[in-house]
Design an enzyme around this catalytic site. Structure first.
Site, PDB file in Angstrom:
ATOM      1  N   ASN A  45      -6.231   9.584   8.213  1.00  0.00           N
ATOM      2  CA  ASN A  45      -7.360   8.729   8.622  1.00  0.00           C
ATOM      3  C   ASN A  45      -8.696   9.472   8.606  1.00  0.00           C
ATOM      4  OD1 ASN A  45      -4.791   7.764   9.837  1.00  0.00           O
ATOM      5  ND2 ASN A  45      -6.074   6.066  10.489  1.00  0.00           N
ATOM      6  N   TYR A  53       0.839  -1.208   0.000  1.00  0.00           N
ATOM      7  CA  TYR A  53       0.000   0.000   0.000  1.00  0.00           C
ATOM      8  C   TYR A  53       0.873   1.256   0.000  1.00  0.00           C
ATOM      9  CZ  TYR A  53      -3.761   3.176   1.574  1.00  0.00           C
ATOM     10  OH  TYR A  53      -4.665   4.202   1.687  1.00  0.00           O
ATOM     11  N   GLN A  56      -0.283   4.401  20.585  1.00  0.00           N
ATOM     12  CA  GLN A  56      -0.067   4.951  19.233  1.00  0.00           C
ATOM     13  C   GLN A  56      -1.180   5.961  18.932  1.00  0.00           C
ATOM     14  OE1 GLN A  56      -1.298   1.905  19.891  1.00  0.00           O
ATOM     15  NE2 GLN A  56      -2.235   0.905  18.139  1.00  0.00           N
ATOM     16  N   ARG A  73     -10.881  -1.190  10.015  1.00  0.00           N
ATOM     17  CA  ARG A  73     -10.282   0.072  10.457  1.00  0.00           C
ATOM     18  C   ARG A  73     -10.749   0.380  11.877  1.00  0.00           C
ATOM     19  NH1 ARG A  73     -10.466   3.653   4.927  1.00  0.00           N
ATOM     20  NH2 ARG A  73     -12.147   2.277   4.291  1.00  0.00           N
ATOM     21  N   VAL A  74      -9.967   1.190  12.549  1.00  0.00           N
ATOM     22  CA  VAL A  74     -10.157   1.282  13.999  1.00  0.00           C
ATOM     23  C   VAL A  74     -11.513   1.888  14.376  1.00  0.00           C
ATOM     24  CG1 VAL A  74      -8.925   3.504  14.296  1.00  0.00           C
ATOM     25  CG2 VAL A  74      -8.974   1.837  16.149  1.00  0.00           C
TER      26      VAL A  74
HETATM   27  P1  NAD Z   1     -12.737   1.978   0.183  1.00  0.00           P
HETATM   28  O1  NAD Z   1     -12.104   0.630   0.252  1.00  0.00           O
HETATM   29  O2  NAD Z   1     -14.066   2.154   0.820  1.00  0.00           O
HETATM   30  O3  NAD Z   1     -12.874   2.445  -1.337  1.00  0.00           O
HETATM   31  C1  NAD Z   1     -12.008   2.060  -2.351  1.00  0.00           C
HETATM   32  C2  NAD Z   1     -12.845   1.700  -3.570  1.00  0.00           C
HETATM   33  O4  NAD Z   1     -11.968   1.350  -4.640  1.00  0.00           O
HETATM   34  C3  NAD Z   1     -13.761   0.514  -3.344  1.00  0.00           C
HETATM   35  O5  NAD Z   1     -15.066   0.810  -3.806  1.00  0.00           O
HETATM   36  C4  NAD Z   1     -13.114  -0.595  -4.158  1.00  0.00           C
HETATM   37  O6  NAD Z   1     -14.038  -1.556  -4.610  1.00  0.00           O
HETATM   38  C5  NAD Z   1     -12.469   0.192  -5.277  1.00  0.00           C
HETATM   39  N1  NAD Z   1     -11.360  -0.494  -5.932  1.00  0.00           N
HETATM   40  C6  NAD Z   1     -10.316  -1.148  -5.345  1.00  0.00           C
HETATM   41  N2  NAD Z   1      -9.489  -1.635  -6.281  1.00  0.00           N
HETATM   42  C7  NAD Z   1     -10.005  -1.263  -7.490  1.00  0.00           C
HETATM   43  C8  NAD Z   1      -9.606  -1.474  -8.837  1.00  0.00           C
HETATM   44  N3  NAD Z   1      -8.494  -2.150  -9.151  1.00  0.00           N
HETATM   45  N4  NAD Z   1     -10.385  -0.967  -9.828  1.00  0.00           N
HETATM   46  C9  NAD Z   1     -11.507  -0.283  -9.528  1.00  0.00           C
HETATM   47  N5  NAD Z   1     -11.942  -0.057  -8.276  1.00  0.00           N
HETATM   48  C10 NAD Z   1     -11.190  -0.557  -7.267  1.00  0.00           C
HETATM   49  O7  NAD Z   1     -11.689   3.007   0.778  1.00  0.00           O
HETATM   50  P2  NAD Z   1     -11.809   4.570   1.056  1.00  0.00           P
HETATM   51  O8  NAD Z   1     -11.568   4.788   2.486  1.00  0.00           O
HETATM   52  O9  NAD Z   1     -13.038   5.119   0.448  1.00  0.00           O
HETATM   53  O10 NAD Z   1     -10.533   5.102   0.284  1.00  0.00           O
HETATM   54  C11 NAD Z   1     -10.624   5.738  -0.984  1.00  0.00           C
HETATM   55  C12 NAD Z   1      -9.244   6.199  -1.408  1.00  0.00           C
HETATM   56  O11 NAD Z   1      -8.739   7.138  -0.459  1.00  0.00           O
HETATM   57  C13 NAD Z   1      -8.214   5.081  -1.507  1.00  0.00           C
HETATM   58  O12 NAD Z   1      -7.385   5.317  -2.620  1.00  0.00           O
HETATM   59  C14 NAD Z   1      -7.425   5.223  -0.231  1.00  0.00           C
HETATM   60  O13 NAD Z   1      -6.107   4.744  -0.378  1.00  0.00           O
HETATM   61  C15 NAD Z   1      -7.476   6.712   0.012  1.00  0.00           C
HETATM   62  N6  NAD Z   1      -7.311   7.034   1.447  1.00  0.00           N
HETATM   63  C16 NAD Z   1      -8.316   6.808   2.333  1.00  0.00           C
HETATM   64  C17 NAD Z   1      -8.110   7.092   3.683  1.00  0.00           C
HETATM   65  C18 NAD Z   1      -9.183   6.891   4.719  1.00  0.00           C
HETATM   66  O14 NAD Z   1      -8.916   7.082   5.902  1.00  0.00           O
HETATM   67  N7  NAD Z   1     -10.408   6.548   4.381  1.00  0.00           N
HETATM   68  C19 NAD Z   1      -6.876   7.599   4.116  1.00  0.00           C
HETATM   69  C20 NAD Z   1      -5.873   7.783   3.169  1.00  0.00           C
HETATM   70  C21 NAD Z   1      -6.099   7.514   1.839  1.00  0.00           C
HETATM   71  N1  UDP Z   2      -6.324  -0.657  15.720  1.00  0.00           N
HETATM   72  C1  UDP Z   2      -6.677  -1.192  16.947  1.00  0.00           C
HETATM   73  N2  UDP Z   2      -7.741  -2.019  17.005  1.00  0.00           N
HETATM   74  C2  UDP Z   2      -8.499  -2.339  15.921  1.00  0.00           C
HETATM   75  C3  UDP Z   2      -8.144  -1.777  14.660  1.00  0.00           C
HETATM   76  C4  UDP Z   2      -7.045  -0.952  14.603  1.00  0.00           C
HETATM   77  O1  UDP Z   2      -6.033  -0.913  17.971  1.00  0.00           O
HETATM   78  O2  UDP Z   2      -9.480  -3.100  16.066  1.00  0.00           O
HETATM   79  C5  UDP Z   2      -5.181   0.280  15.657  1.00  0.00           C
HETATM   80  C6  UDP Z   2      -4.140  -0.051  14.593  1.00  0.00           C
HETATM   81  O3  UDP Z   2      -3.196  -0.969  15.089  1.00  0.00           O
HETATM   82  C7  UDP Z   2      -3.552   1.319  14.318  1.00  0.00           C
HETATM   83  C8  UDP Z   2      -4.727   2.276  14.519  1.00  0.00           C
HETATM   84  O4  UDP Z   2      -5.682   1.551  15.306  1.00  0.00           O
HETATM   85  O5  UDP Z   2      -2.570   1.625  15.279  1.00  0.00           O
HETATM   86  C9  UDP Z   2      -5.367   2.736  13.230  1.00  0.00           C
HETATM   87  O6  UDP Z   2      -5.665   1.586  12.469  1.00  0.00           O
HETATM   88  P1  UDP Z   2      -6.400   1.651  11.064  1.00  0.00           P
HETATM   89  O7  UDP Z   2      -6.335   0.272  10.483  1.00  0.00           O
HETATM   90  O8  UDP Z   2      -7.743   2.252  11.219  1.00  0.00           O
HETATM   91  O9  UDP Z   2      -5.568   2.682  10.190  1.00  0.00           O
HETATM   92  P2  UDP Z   2      -3.999   2.879   9.875  1.00  0.00           P
HETATM   93  O10 UDP Z   2      -3.176   1.977  10.745  1.00  0.00           O
HETATM   94  O11 UDP Z   2      -3.870   2.566   8.441  1.00  0.00           O
HETATM   95  O12 UDP Z   2      -3.778   4.311  10.211  1.00  0.00           O
END
Ligand code: NAD
Ligand code: UDP
Ligand code: UDP
Length: 318
Positions: free
Chosen positions: A182, A153, A217, A194-195
């Site tokens: 996040n 990722y 963390q 996710r957390v």
């Molecule tokens: P999500 O998993 O809900 O959405 C991602 C979408 O992309 C899904 O609908 C999935 O089916 C689609 N997808 C995955 N692989 C694909 C492919 N090869 N072709 C077409 N569609 C595909 O996640 P999200 O939280 O909505 O995240 C959206 C974007 O934002 C992602 O790129 C993610 O990396 C980025 N992002 C999200 C967060 C967050 O906290 N939510 C933080 C940082 C970055």
């Molecule tokens: N985490 C946790 N319990 C859970 C899920 C996640 O303690 O049930 C922690 C995880 O280890 C991380 C933080 O929460 O330290 C955020 O996790 P998340 O997967 O939401 O996002 P990211 O690590 O990608 O920021």
């Protein structure tokens, strides 16, 4: 309101990953602004449920497609959101995760090059890895393990940023790169690991709340509406603003504090239990958002105490 930069008329907007958590909120807002929205998704981490209310909209079109394959459509804007975002999902098929970030970026950049569309990349705070600078400004190059379980990722997203800036330098493409921290809110999947979703679902079901590690963390949590506003402002910002721009809420909480807040707000009898910390789990994360404030006039408005209850209501209704 149609953004000024569009010249006032409706735009043809492609949202890849448009059926996902962030993508579906973005599609909704773009439709509200009068644009034509083409949502492209392979439903790897989402279901049609997120976009069912949009299917009736005359300006909404859905295409099932995987962005690792070429896509030929005519559009003015591309929000490249496609990528699994939760660690359990992106680690399930890590090779596909890298392909989605890298091949997906190449295809969408190729599409932008042919159509002249403006293109925005949903990058991530994960490009900073386990940061040793705190809070993280965009100038920080990060501390990322290239061979660990999060690398598919983190490095995939880093390579996508490289591609965006090379298409910008080499082909003069109008690019925008958002580093998203996040983000939480309604339409997260209850089982996506996710957390915020984990803790709320565990609390509502009266199950143990699973803290990984000792819970010291930290993360900074942005409410989805604020994030979508930031993405749209970045897309319509003047051409010299390429980013990368951090988008996130600088309010920083330990995971233990989050667990306690969720228990308090749900009135749950759940107990906290401690599980092993996953490999390479970042110890701290908080965005420096001075660039977003200065260049986009953006900062988040929804504090955790306000956003969590809205998210809890969504999961209760589920
Ligand atoms: P999500 O998993 O809900 O959405 C991602 C979408 O992309 C899904 O609908 C999935 O089916 C689609 N997808 C995955 N692989 C694909 C492919 N090869 N072709 C077409 N569609 C595909 O996640 P999200 O939280 O909505 O995240 C959206 C974007 O934002 C992602 O790129 C993610 O990396 C980025 N992002 C999200 C967060 C967050 O906290 N939510 C933080 C940082 C970055
Ligand atoms: N985490 C946790 N319990 C859970 C899920 C996640 O303690 O049930 C922690 C995880 O280890 C991380 C933080 O929460 O330290 C955020 O996790 P998340 O997967 O939401 O996002 P990211 O690590 O990608 O920021
Ligand atoms: N591409 C696409 N849609 C388009 C134009 C290009 O999916 O409308 C893909 C195509 O598969 C190509 C990639 O984008 O491999 C990169 O395109 P670019 O024009 O940059 O490079 P080239 O075609 O020379 O490989």
């Amino acid at each position: 309101m149609i953004p000024a930069a569009s010249g006032g008329g409706p735009l043809r907007v492609l949202v890849t990953g448009g059926a996902g958590f962030l993508g579906s909120h973005l599609c909704e807002r773009l439709l509200e602004q009068g644009h034509d929205v083409l949502c492209v998704d392979n439903f790897y981490t989402s279901t049609r449920r997120n976009i069912i209310p949009l299917l009736e909209h005359p300006n909404f079109e859905l295409k099932r497609h995987d962005v690792t394959f070429p896509l030929y459509v005519e559009v003015d804007r591309i929000y490249n959101m496609a990528c699994p975002a939760s660690p359990i999902h992106y680690q399930r098929d890590p090779v596909q995760t890298t392909k989605t970030s890298v091949h997906g970026a190449i295809n969408m950049l190729g599409l932008a090059k042919r159509t002249g569309a403006r293109i925005l990349q949903a990058s991530t705070s994960e490009v900073y890895g386990d940061p040793d600078i705190h809070p993280q400004p965009e100038s920080y190059w990060g501390n990322v393990n290239p061979i660990g379980i999060r690398s598919c990722y983190d490095e995939g997203k880093r390579c996508a940023e490289t591609l965006f800036f090379d298409y910008w330098r080499q082909h003069k493409l109008p690019i925008k790169v958002a580093r998203i921290f996040n983000t939480y809110g309604p339409r997260m999947l209850p089982n996506d690991g996710r957390v915020v979703s984990n803790f709320i679902v565990q609390a509502l079901e009266g199950r143990d709340i699973t803290i990984y590690g000792d819970g010291s963390q930290t993360r900074s949590f942005c409410y989805v509406d604020d994030l979508v506003e930031g993405l749209m402002r970045l897309m319509e910002s003047s051409e010299e603003v390429t980013g990368p721009v951090n988008l996130g809420n600088p309010g920083e909480f330990s995971i233990k504090q989050l667990a306690e807040k969720v228990i308090e707000l749900t009135g749950s009898a759940s107990k906290i239990v401690y599980k092993p910390l996953p490999q390479d789990d970042p110890t701290q994360r908080k965005p420096d958002i001075s660039q977003a404030k200065e260049k986009l006039g953006w900062e988040p408005k929804v504090v955790l105490e306000e956003g969590l209850p809205k998210t809890i209501s969504f999961f209760k209704a589920l």
